[in-house]
Design an enzyme around this catalytic site. Structure first.
Site, PDB file in Angstrom:
ATOM      1  N   TRP A 102       0.830  -1.211   0.000  1.00 10.33           N
ATOM      2  CA  TRP A 102       0.000   0.000   0.000  1.00 10.33           C
ATOM      3  C   TRP A 102       0.853   1.245   0.000  1.00 10.33           C
ATOM      4  O   TRP A 102       0.547   2.226  -0.696  1.00 10.33           O
ATOM      5  CB  TRP A 102      -0.981  -0.020   1.170  1.00 10.33           C
ATOM      6  CG  TRP A 102      -1.910  -1.190   1.103  1.00 10.33           C
ATOM      7  CD1 TRP A 102      -2.000  -2.224   1.991  1.00 10.33           C
ATOM      8  CD2 TRP A 102      -2.870  -1.472   0.059  1.00 10.33           C
ATOM      9  NE1 TRP A 102      -2.951  -3.121   1.565  1.00 10.33           N
ATOM     10  CE2 TRP A 102      -3.490  -2.694   0.397  1.00 10.33           C
ATOM     11  CE3 TRP A 102      -3.241  -0.827  -1.105  1.00 10.33           C
ATOM     12  CZ2 TRP A 102      -4.489  -3.270  -0.404  1.00 10.33           C
ATOM     13  CZ3 TRP A 102      -4.225  -1.401  -1.907  1.00 10.33           C
ATOM     14  CH2 TRP A 102      -4.828  -2.603  -1.555  1.00 10.33           C
ATOM     15  N   ASP A 169      -1.533   6.697   6.482  1.00  9.71           N
ATOM     16  CA  ASP A 169      -2.557   5.746   6.048  1.00  9.71           C
ATOM     17  C   ASP A 169      -2.786   4.782   7.204  1.00  9.71           C
ATOM     18  O   ASP A 169      -1.953   3.929   7.483  1.00  9.71           O
ATOM     19  CB  ASP A 169      -2.064   5.009   4.793  1.00  9.71           C
ATOM     20  CG  ASP A 169      -3.033   3.918   4.329  1.00  9.71           C
ATOM     21  OD1 ASP A 169      -4.063   3.707   4.987  1.00  9.71           O
ATOM     22  OD2 ASP A 169      -2.737   3.284   3.298  1.00  9.71           O
ATOM     23  N   LYS A 193     -11.636  -1.879   6.859  1.00  5.72           N
ATOM     24  CA  LYS A 193     -10.712  -2.678   7.648  1.00  5.72           C
ATOM     25  C   LYS A 193     -11.094  -2.667   9.129  1.00  5.72           C
ATOM     26  O   LYS A 193     -10.987  -3.669   9.788  1.00  5.72           O
ATOM     27  CB  LYS A 193      -9.271  -2.194   7.476  1.00  5.72           C
ATOM     28  CG  LYS A 193      -8.788  -2.161   6.033  1.00  5.72           C
ATOM     29  CD  LYS A 193      -8.337  -3.518   5.527  1.00  5.72           C
ATOM     30  CE  LYS A 193      -8.168  -3.572   4.012  1.00  5.72           C
ATOM     31  NZ  LYS A 193      -7.329  -2.557   3.438  1.00  5.72           N
TER      32      LYS A 193
HETATM   33  C1  LIG Z   1      -6.743  -2.061   2.141  1.00  3.81           C
HETATM   34  C2  LIG Z   1      -5.767  -0.974   2.277  1.00  3.81           C
HETATM   35  C3  LIG Z   1      -5.709   0.084   1.342  1.00  3.81           C
HETATM   36  C4  LIG Z   1      -6.589   0.143   0.118  1.00  3.81           C
HETATM   37  O1  LIG Z   1      -7.860   0.502   0.466  1.00  3.81           O
HETATM   38  P1  LIG Z   1      -9.003   0.727  -0.638  1.00  3.81           P
HETATM   39  O2  LIG Z   1     -10.091   1.325   0.199  1.00  3.81           O
HETATM   40  O3  LIG Z   1      -9.327  -0.597  -1.218  1.00  3.81           O
HETATM   41  O4  LIG Z   1      -8.484   1.685  -1.656  1.00  3.81           O
HETATM   42  C5  LIG Z   1      -4.808   1.090   1.561  1.00  3.81           C
HETATM   43  N1  LIG Z   1      -3.974   1.070   2.614  1.00  3.81           N
HETATM   44  C6  LIG Z   1      -3.979   0.074   3.532  1.00  3.81           C
HETATM   45  C7  LIG Z   1      -3.038   0.115   4.683  1.00  3.81           C
HETATM   46  C8  LIG Z   1      -4.884  -0.974   3.376  1.00  3.81           C
HETATM   47  O5  LIG Z   1      -4.886  -1.971   4.276  1.00  3.81           O
END
Ligand SMILES: *Cc1c(COP(=O)(O)O)cnc(C)c1O
Length: 358
Positions: A102, A169, A193
Site C-alpha cells: 500500500w 494511512d 478494515k
Molecule cells: C486495504 C488498504 C488500502 C486500500 O484501500 P481501498 O479502500 O481498497 O483503496 C490502503 N492502505 C492500507 C493500509 C490498506 O490496508
C-alpha cells in the site's frame, strides 16, 4: 453458526452493527422509509453525517483541535492521489516510508506530482520489518507513512518527531490503539478494515495545512471543498457512513480506543505466543514490529497444510489464508473479532501439533 471471521478486509463488524443496519434498511428511524431510499439532504441523514464526523474526532481525541473529519468515497487508494494533490507544493517534494504494497501504491501516485523521496524501505526483506533510523528533509511538504501493513503483518510502534507534517494511512489499524493523534496532520482510512463496510474513507485533516500547495485542484479531489460542503459536496455513500457510525457508537459504548486496545493486545498476545511456542509454525514479521491487527505466519513444513486447512475450516474459521505476496496464513484480528475466536484458532494450532507428532 456465525463464522470466526478473520478476513483482512472487508472484515468482521460487531453483530449489533449488522442488526441495526438491517433494521435501517427496512425502516430507518421509524420513518417508514429505508435508509437506502432517502435523500442525503434529509434531516435524518444530515444528523447521521454530523454525528459520524463528530464521533470520529471525539474517539481520536481531536475535538476542538483544528481538525475536520470527512467521509469520502474512492477508497484509501484515492487518498494516495488526493494527498499529494492537496499537500505537495508545486516544485516541492514529499518523503515516503516504503513499508509494503500500500505504501508503494501511495509512492507511485505521488511521483506524478513532484519529487518523491523514499526515506526508508524494507523491500529487500519482503517487508518483514519497519525501516528505522531514517531522516526527513526539513523542507519536505509532508512525510507519508502507513501505520499498519495489512499484507505483511507489520505495524509502526513509533512515529518520527519532526516539524514536517505527518500524513498517515491508518486503514487497517485506526481506532485500534491509543496514539497521540494530534501528532498527525492528515490521517486516512478506508472504512472496510476496522470501521465499517466498504464504500467510504475517513479523512481526518488539520485545516491549517490545506490551501498551501499552489495547485489548482479539481473540486472532487479538493479537501477544502469537501470541508466547506460538510462532507456532502456530492451524494456521499449514505449506507456505509451509517454503518460506520454504528460501529463508532459501539466502540464508544465499549469505552473507546483505550478499552478496545486492551482486548486487541490480549488477542495479539494469544496468537503470537502460540506461533512462537508451537514448533510447527513461524511468524513472518520481525518480533518488535509485529502487528496487533494482522498476524502473518507460515507452517514450517508445507506438507501439513492440507490437514491444517481442513481443521480450521471444520472449527468454523474463515479468511485466514495469507496474501499471495507472503503465503501461509494471516489472522486479521480487527476490533470486532472477539478474543474467543482467537482461542478457537489457537486450539486448532495446538491440536495440529498433537495430530502430526503422534
Ligand atoms: C486495504 C488498504 C488500502 C486500500 O484501500 P481501498 O479502500 O481498497 O483503496 C490502503 N492502505 C492500507 C493500509 C490498506 O490496508
Amino acid at each position: 453458526m456465525k463464522k470466526h471471521n478473520y478476513s483482512a478486509g472487508p472484515c468482521i463488524l460487531p453483530q449489533e452493527v449488522f442488526e441495526k443496519s438491517a433494521q435501517a434498511i427496512l425502516n430507518f428511524n421509524n420513518s417508514d422509509l429505508s435508509i437506502l431510499e432517502i435523500s442525503h439532504r434529509s434531516k435524518d441523514f444530515v444528523v447521521v453525517m454530523e454525528e459520524a464526523r463528530a464521533l470520529a474526532l471525539e474517539l481520536l481525541g481531536l475535538e476542538g483541535k483544528g481538525y475536520q473529519a470527512l467521509f469520502l468515497a474512492g477508497g484509501a487508494s484515492l487518498e494516495f492521489l488526493m494527498v499529494p494533490y492537496n499537500l505537495m507544493k508545486v516544485d516541492g517534494k514529499a518523503a515516503y516510508l516504503d513499508t509494503g504494497t500500500w505504501a508503494n501504491n501511495a509512492i507511485k501516485e505521488a511521483k506524478s506530482f513532484g519529487e518523491t523521496l523514499v526515506v526508508g524501505t524494507s523491500k529487500e526483506q519482503n517487508y518483514n520489518h519497519i525501516p528505522k533510523g531514517f531522516s526527513l528533509p526539513e523542507n519536505a511538504s509532508y512525510f507519508h507513512c502507513t501505520s499498519n501493513n495489512t499484507i505483511f503483518g507489520t505495524q509502526m510502534k513509533s512515529f518520527p518527531e519532526t516539524n514536517v507534517p505527518i500524513v498517515c494511512d491508518m486503514s487497517s489499524d485506526i481506532f485500534s490503539r491509543t496514539l497521540d493523534f494530534s501528532k498527525f496532520d492528515l490521517i486516512y482510512a478506508g472504512a472496510q478494515k476496522n470501521m465499517g463496510p466498504a464504500g467510504t474513507t475517513l479523512v481526518v485533516v488539520k485545516e491549517d495545512i490545506l490551501g498551501k500547495s499552489g495547485r489548482t485542484i479539481p473540486s472532487m479531489l479538493d479537501y477544502e471543498k469537501h470541508i466547506k460542503a460538510e462532507s456532502m459536496y456530492n451524494t456521499p455513500p449514505v449506507f456505509p457512513i451509517y454503518a460506520s457510525l454504528l460501529t463508532l457508537q459501539w466502540l464508544k459504548n465499549l469505552g473507546g480506543i483505550a478499552a478496545i486496545e486492551k482486548i486487541n493486545n490480549a488477542k495479539a498476545e494469544l496468537i503470537y505466543s502460540e506461533i512462537d511456542r508451537n514448533p510447527l509454525f513461524k511468524g513472518t514479521a520481525t518480533v518488535e514490529d509485529r502487528s496487533t491487527m494482522n498476524a502473518t505466519f507460515l507452517l514450517n513444513d508445507e506438507c501439513h497444510a492440507p490437514i491444517f486447512d481442513k481443521m480450521w475450516k471444520e472449527a468454523g474459521i474463515s479468511g485466514i489464508p495469507g496474501h499471495r505476496s507472503v503465503g501461509g496464513y494471516r489472522a486479521s484480528m480487527y476490533n470486532a473479532l472477539p478474543l474467543e475466536s482467537v482461542q478457537v484458532l489457537v486450539d486448532v494450532m495446538k491440536k495440529l501439533e498433537k495430530v502430526v507428532t503422534l
